[in-house]
Design a protein around this motif. Structure first.
Motif, mmCIF file in Angstrom:
data_model
loop_
_atom_site.group_PDB
_atom_site.id
_atom_site.type_symbol
_atom_site.label_atom_id
_atom_site.label_comp_id
_atom_site.label_asym_id
_atom_site.label_seq_id
_atom_site.Cartn_x
_atom_site.Cartn_y
_atom_site.Cartn_z
ATOM 1 N N MET A 1 -30.202 -15.934 35.020
ATOM 2 C CA MET A 1 -30.974 -15.041 35.882
ATOM 3 C C MET A 1 -32.323 -15.633 36.258
ATOM 4 O O MET A 1 -32.931 -15.239 37.231
ATOM 5 N N GLY A 2 -32.834 -16.578 35.472
ATOM 6 C CA GLY A 2 -34.098 -17.211 35.793
ATOM 7 C C GLY A 2 -35.084 -17.163 34.653
ATOM 8 O O GLY A 2 -34.768 -16.745 33.544
ATOM 9 N N ILE A 3 -36.307 -17.610 34.969
ATOM 10 C CA ILE A 3 -37.368 -17.659 33.961
ATOM 11 C C ILE A 3 -38.638 -17.048 34.535
ATOM 12 O O ILE A 3 -38.741 -16.784 35.726
ATOM 13 N N ALA A 4 -39.614 -16.872 33.676
ATOM 14 C CA ALA A 4 -40.980 -16.537 34.067
ATOM 15 C C ALA A 4 -41.108 -15.248 34.860
ATOM 16 O O ALA A 4 -41.610 -15.237 35.971
ATOM 17 N N GLN A 5 -40.698 -14.151 34.283
ATOM 18 C CA GLN A 5 -40.893 -12.871 34.945
ATOM 19 C C GLN A 5 -42.383 -12.571 35.061
ATOM 20 O O GLN A 5 -43.149 -12.824 34.137
ATOM 21 N N ASP A 6 -42.794 -12.052 36.199
ATOM 22 C CA ASP A 6 -44.186 -11.678 36.425
ATOM 23 C C ASP A 6 -44.393 -10.272 35.878
ATOM 24 O O ASP A 6 -44.006 -9.285 36.491
ATOM 25 N N PHE A 7 -44.981 -10.187 34.690
ATOM 26 C CA PHE A 7 -45.165 -8.891 34.045
ATOM 27 C C PHE A 7 -46.340 -8.108 34.618
ATOM 28 O O PHE A 7 -46.597 -6.990 34.215
ATOM 29 N N THR B 1 -38.224 -21.104 24.807
ATOM 30 C CA THR B 1 -37.816 -19.843 25.402
ATOM 31 C C THR B 1 -36.375 -19.534 25.039
ATOM 32 O O THR B 1 -35.657 -20.396 24.540
ATOM 33 N N CYS B 2 -35.949 -18.346 25.309
ATOM 34 C CA CYS B 2 -34.558 -17.953 25.046
ATOM 35 C C CYS B 2 -33.602 -18.572 26.066
ATOM 36 O O CYS B 2 -33.968 -18.800 27.211
ATOM 37 N N ILE B 3 -32.421 -18.799 25.647
ATOM 38 C CA ILE B 3 -31.216 -19.160 26.397
ATOM 39 C C ILE B 3 -31.411 -20.033 27.636
ATOM 40 O O ILE B 3 -30.727 -19.883 28.634
ATOM 41 N N ALA B 4 -32.313 -20.998 27.554
ATOM 42 C CA ALA B 4 -32.509 -21.926 28.667
ATOM 43 C C ALA B 4 -31.547 -23.111 28.588
ATOM 44 O O ALA B 4 -31.466 -23.889 29.521
ATOM 45 N N GLY B 5 -30.823 -23.239 27.478
ATOM 46 C CA GLY B 5 -29.933 -24.370 27.298
ATOM 47 C C GLY B 5 -28.501 -24.103 27.710
ATOM 48 O O GLY B 5 -27.586 -24.760 27.224
ATOM 49 N N GLN B 6 -28.299 -23.161 28.611
ATOM 50 C CA GLN B 6 -26.943 -22.902 29.104
ATOM 51 C C GLN B 6 -26.532 -24.024 30.046
ATOM 52 O O GLN B 6 -27.362 -24.597 30.764
ATOM 53 N N LEU B 7 -25.251 -24.327 30.075
ATOM 54 C CA LEU B 7 -24.740 -25.440 30.867
ATOM 55 C C LEU B 7 -25.125 -25.332 32.340
ATOM 56 O O LEU B 7 -25.510 -26.317 32.965
ATOM 57 N N GLU B 8 -25.063 -24.151 32.898
ATOM 58 C CA GLU B 8 -25.377 -23.973 34.316
ATOM 59 C C GLU B 8 -26.836 -24.321 34.607
ATOM 60 O O GLU B 8 -27.154 -24.883 35.651
#
Length: 177
Positions: free
Chosen positions: A13-19, A64-71
């Motif tokens: 879904m992406g990274i760095a949500q603007d909170f 960060t979480c789950i950034a190592g997914q193959l996609e």
């Protein structure tokens, strides 16, 4: 060149949500998509090609979480020579930079003091052995039973981290296709 992203990631879904944006009021997510991040790096590489002679950045360090997914790895493999991160949710505590960075900087400075430019092979060795390996080893061991990070963590979830030479990824993707 090392890019460190320490923050939130939601895998594909992406990274760095603007909170700072009220998420419930948005019609779409406020996260940087992985392909958008890749395009930023492509643009920097194009505009700064004289400063990036290898054509790739050295390391994408995903704290960060789950950034190592193959996609995700397939998306950034042509921009970075190495990836360090996790394919699962990460812990509450960060990677142990305070343990690994001083040794890495000391080793690079010692090698640079020889007044001879480091070869790519020498730099790869330092990056792997003096930065990546200590980060992964200390992170994982620190979160296992009796580990030093558990008092701050307050829990013991499954934890993993890995380093990938991105040049090796093309064979995996070709096999999957």
């Amino acid at each position: 060149y090392i890019f460190v992203y320490a923050g939130h990631s939601w895998g594909n879904m992406g990274i760095a949500q603007d909170f700072h944006l009220p998420g419930q009021d948005l019609e779409r997510a406020s996260m940087i998509r992985n392909y958008e991040l890749r395009r930023v790096f492509e643009e920097v590489q194009r505009e700064e090609k004289d400063k990036i002679p290898a054509g790739k950045f050295d390391l994408y360090l995903a704290d960060t979480c789950i950034a190592g997914q193959l996609e995700i790895l397939a998306e950034i493999k042509d921009q970075f020579r190495y990836f360090l991160g996790s394919a699962v949710e990460s812990t509450l505590t960060s990677l142990p930079y305070h343990e690994a960075l001083p040794g890495f900087v000391k080793a690079v400075n010692k090698a640079a003091a020889k007044q001879k430019p480091l070869s790519q092979r020498e730099f790869n060795y330092l990056l792997e052995e003096k930065l990546a390996k200590p980060l992964v080893t200390d992170y994982v061991l620190g979160h296992t039973r009796g580990g030093h990070a558990l008092p701050d963590e307050g829990q013991m979830d499954p934890v993993e981290a890995f380093v990938l030479r991105t040049e090796k990824l093309d064979r995996v993707l070709k096999a999957l296709n």
